[in-house]
Structures are given as C-alpha cells and as structure tokens.
Design a protein around this motif. Structure first.
Motif, mmCIF file in Angstrom:
data_model
loop_
_atom_site.group_PDB
_atom_site.id
_atom_site.type_symbol
_atom_site.label_atom_id
_atom_site.label_comp_id
_atom_site.label_asym_id
_atom_site.label_seq_id
_atom_site.Cartn_x
_atom_site.Cartn_y
_atom_site.Cartn_z
ATOM 1 N N SER A 1 -0.332 12.970 -4.996
ATOM 2 C CA SER A 1 -0.806 12.980 -3.608
ATOM 3 C C SER A 1 0.170 13.733 -2.731
ATOM 4 O O SER A 1 1.291 14.005 -3.121
ATOM 5 N N ASP B 1 7.865 7.325 -9.432
ATOM 6 C CA ASP B 1 7.254 8.069 -8.331
ATOM 7 C C ASP B 1 8.297 9.026 -7.755
ATOM 8 O O ASP B 1 9.418 8.602 -7.454
ATOM 9 N N THR C 1 3.084 10.703 1.823
ATOM 10 C CA THR C 1 2.816 9.384 1.248
ATOM 11 C C THR C 1 3.964 8.453 1.615
ATOM 12 O O THR C 1 5.126 8.755 1.318
ATOM 13 N N ARG D 1 -3.353 6.008 -0.894
ATOM 14 C CA ARG D 1 -3.383 6.766 -2.137
ATOM 15 C C ARG D 1 -4.189 5.996 -3.166
ATOM 16 O O ARG D 1 -4.050 4.779 -3.284
ATOM 17 N N GLN E 1 3.292 18.086 -4.222
ATOM 18 C CA GLN E 1 2.830 16.701 -4.238
ATOM 19 C C GLN E 1 3.875 15.723 -4.763
ATOM 20 O O GLN E 1 4.856 16.092 -5.422
ATOM 21 N N THR E 2 3.618 14.460 -4.443
ATOM 22 C CA THR E 2 4.392 13.355 -5.008
ATOM 23 C C THR E 2 3.611 12.795 -6.185
ATOM 24 O O THR E 2 2.413 12.519 -6.065
ATOM 25 N N ASP F 1 0.836 -1.202 0.000
ATOM 26 C CA ASP F 1 0.000 0.000 0.000
ATOM 27 C C ASP F 1 0.872 1.253 0.000
ATOM 28 O O ASP F 1 1.988 1.257 0.528
ATOM 29 N N LYS F 2 0.340 2.317 -0.580
ATOM 30 C CA LYS F 2 0.956 3.637 -0.471
ATOM 31 C C LYS F 2 0.071 4.460 0.446
ATOM 32 O O LYS F 2 -0.968 4.962 0.027
ATOM 33 N N ALA G 1 -0.945 9.855 -11.170
ATOM 34 C CA ALA G 1 -1.468 10.062 -9.808
ATOM 35 C C ALA G 1 -0.684 11.189 -9.162
ATOM 36 O O ALA G 1 0.464 11.471 -9.538
ATOM 37 N N ILE H 1 -1.267 7.384 2.981
ATOM 38 C CA ILE H 1 -1.225 8.801 3.295
ATOM 39 C C ILE H 1 -1.249 8.901 4.815
ATOM 40 O O ILE H 1 -2.177 8.400 5.464
ATOM 41 N N SER I 1 3.097 10.134 -9.623
ATOM 42 C CA SER I 1 3.384 8.887 -10.327
ATOM 43 C C SER I 1 3.170 9.175 -11.803
ATOM 44 O O SER I 1 2.089 9.637 -12.198
#
Length: 313
Positions: free
Chosen positions: A313, A256, A111, A167, A228-229, A81-82, A311, A84, A231
């Motif tokens: 986040s 990422d 994240t 995320r 943000q980070t 999982d990623k 993406a 938050i 992808s």
C-alpha cells in the motif's frame, strides 16, 4: 512525507487532551472548517484536497491536542487499524508557520498504523473519526518526557490527517498457482496453506553475480510499486552454507517496511511482483551488504531469500 511520519513516530506517548472538541463543519464531502477549538487554529478546504491551516497571532501552542474537523461517514477507526491517510504538516513556530509537506502534492497517501508507537494524542484522535474524516492534531514539546528535553527543541507540529480508508487485511501466506520455476542450486518446498516454505541453500553451485528472481507462486494482486510499504513473510539464508540469518516465519509475525528503505536486491527484486506471490531471490553482495559484515552475515555474502508478498500500500 517519510520525514513527517518519522516525526509522528518520534513523539513520545504522552497524551494531553487539551481542546478536544466537536466540529460543526457541516455535511460530509463538502468544505471542512474547524471551529477554532484546537489551540485557535482554523482549517479550511474540501475533503479530498490539500487543506489550508490559518494560525492565530502570538506564540505557538505548548500543549498537544486534537480536534475532529470532519467525522466522516465510513467505518469507525479502531486501534490496530492500518490507515491510509493524506497527511499535511506545518511547523508552528509563531513566525512563518511554514508548511513542511503534503501527500496531496506527492499524490502518495501514507499508511499509518494506529498502535502504541503513535503519540497518544493521535491514538486517541484517530478513534474519534471514521473513514472519510479529517483530524487536526497539534504535537507540542509537552510530549517529551522529563530528562529528554533539549535546548534545541523542535517546533510545535500541526498535522491535518484525512482518513482515506484502511489497508486491506494482509494475506497469511502466498496464494495462487505454482509456476514450476526454480533457482538452480536452491531448493524451496512449498507445503501449501498458511505454512512456511522450506528453503535449502546448501550447494556446490556458484552463485550468479547478478540478481536472480524466480516466481514460485504467481499471485493475483496488484503489482508492487517501488514507493509502497509492503507486508511480507520471508526466510533468508547464505548461499552455499544453508546458514539461516533471519526468518519472519519463526518470529510469528510478517515484516512491514517501505520498499525504498531496504537493500537494493529487495528493491529491484520485489518491484513489479504481484501481491500474493512467492519468489526466491539470489542477491549478489553488491546489491546486499557488500564488504560489510552484518551480525551473522559474513562480508561478501550472496543472500538467498524466499519471500511471500502479503500486502502492499
């Protein structure tokens, strides 16, 4: 908080399951207080707000450990999982035990991928909580492999991690309407579906001295923020030569990264782009690598990228 995350990533993957106990903190959503089971630490404060850690007298713990302060009521956390998370960090030095920072202060949750790059104590601990849960982790110098310890060892770190959620799964490719925009001198063919676009940069056209960004496919997601980070899938070539120097598509895995950590051309070009978009960017040398050659990128190169924003986040 990037420094705090760097600490997480830097701690070697050795797990010491000391003081892993259940918490009787009470109902989810109210005040969360540890039982003191993890190295004598006490965590107080409501979920959704910055916690406070009370330290025991004496020297800091020398063994790494974790404790579930509040389990949460949402979906279970799984490896891969990623997450938050809201992250609060202390230095446990036995003196001031100073707080190092909190994402509750910056209002920017982080994240954190739950994978083998995390210290093992956190890999284990995260899988014992659910979304909405709170985890306490102590990372001591016992995690440093023999031969790598130094005289200036880092203080023991204490992390309180509140799991906000996961995320959303990243897209596999850009999705949305084609705009009909193009970049003169550059050709991009979008085959549709989840297939990689084809980028051609062989041209006699002179590149612009300014950053040029054209949206080829307009996504419908939220606009990318500079903090943000991301992808992304991308292909990068040199203007005029059609020489490819990088492609996440060929590696078979999106890249990422925090947007703030990449070249200026990407920072300026991708901020404000909706998730799901495909853009083509012409980046002049002063917003790329300038006078410095980089591997197979000659000095003073104009870079061309086609980027799918999957993406943020």
């Amino acid at each position: 908080m990037r420094r705090a995350l760097a600490v997480l990533a830097a701690v070697p993957l050795i797990f010491f399951a000391a003081a892993c106990g259940d918490s009787d903190a009470g109902a989810n959503g109210g005040a969360a207080t540890s039982t003191g089971g993890s190295a004598g630490l006490k965590v107080t404060g409501n979920m959704g707000a910055k916690p406070t850690v009370t330290f025991p007298a004496g020297s800091p713990a020398t063994k790494s450990s974790y404790e579930v302060i509040q389990q949460g009521t949402g979906p279970e956390v799984k490896s891969g999982d990623k997450l938050i998370v809201n992250l609060t960090v202390y230095n446990w030095d036995g003196k001031g035990n100073a707080i190092q920072g909190s994402s509750y202060d910056t209002k920017q949750p982080e994240t954190v991928p739950v994978n083998e790059q995390l210290p093992q104590v956190l890999q284990e601990g995260f899988t014992k909580v659910k979304h909405g849960g709170r985890l306490l982790a102590v990372l001591a110098n016992d995690s440093v492999p023999q031969g790598q310890a130094t005289a200036g060892a880092e203080p023991t770190k204490v992390f309180v991690l509140d799991v906000v959620g996961a995320r959303p799964a990243a897209l596999k490719a850009a999705t949305g309407k084609e705009t009909g925009e193009s970049l003169k001198g550059v050709k991009v063919v979008s085959p549709g579906g989840d297939k990689a676009p084809t980028l051609t940069t062989k041209t006699d056209e002179k590149p612009s001295k300014e950053l040029v960004v054209k949206t080829l496919i307009q996504g419908t997601g939220a606009k990318v923020l500079p903090t943000q980070t991301l992808s992304v899938h991308y292909t990068g070539k040199i203007w005029g030569t059609d020489k490819q120097f990088d492609s996440s598509w060929e590696r078979g895995q999106p890249a990422d990264f925090p947007l703030a950590n990449v070249i200026q051309g990407w920072q300026k070009g991708l901020a404000g782009v909706p998730v799901g978009s495909r853009v083509v960017m012409s980046i002049p040398p002063d917003l790329g690598y300038g006078d410095q050659a980089q591997d197979n990128i000659p000095a003073k190169s104009t870079l061309v990228f086609v980027v799918d924003v999957l993406a943020a986040s």
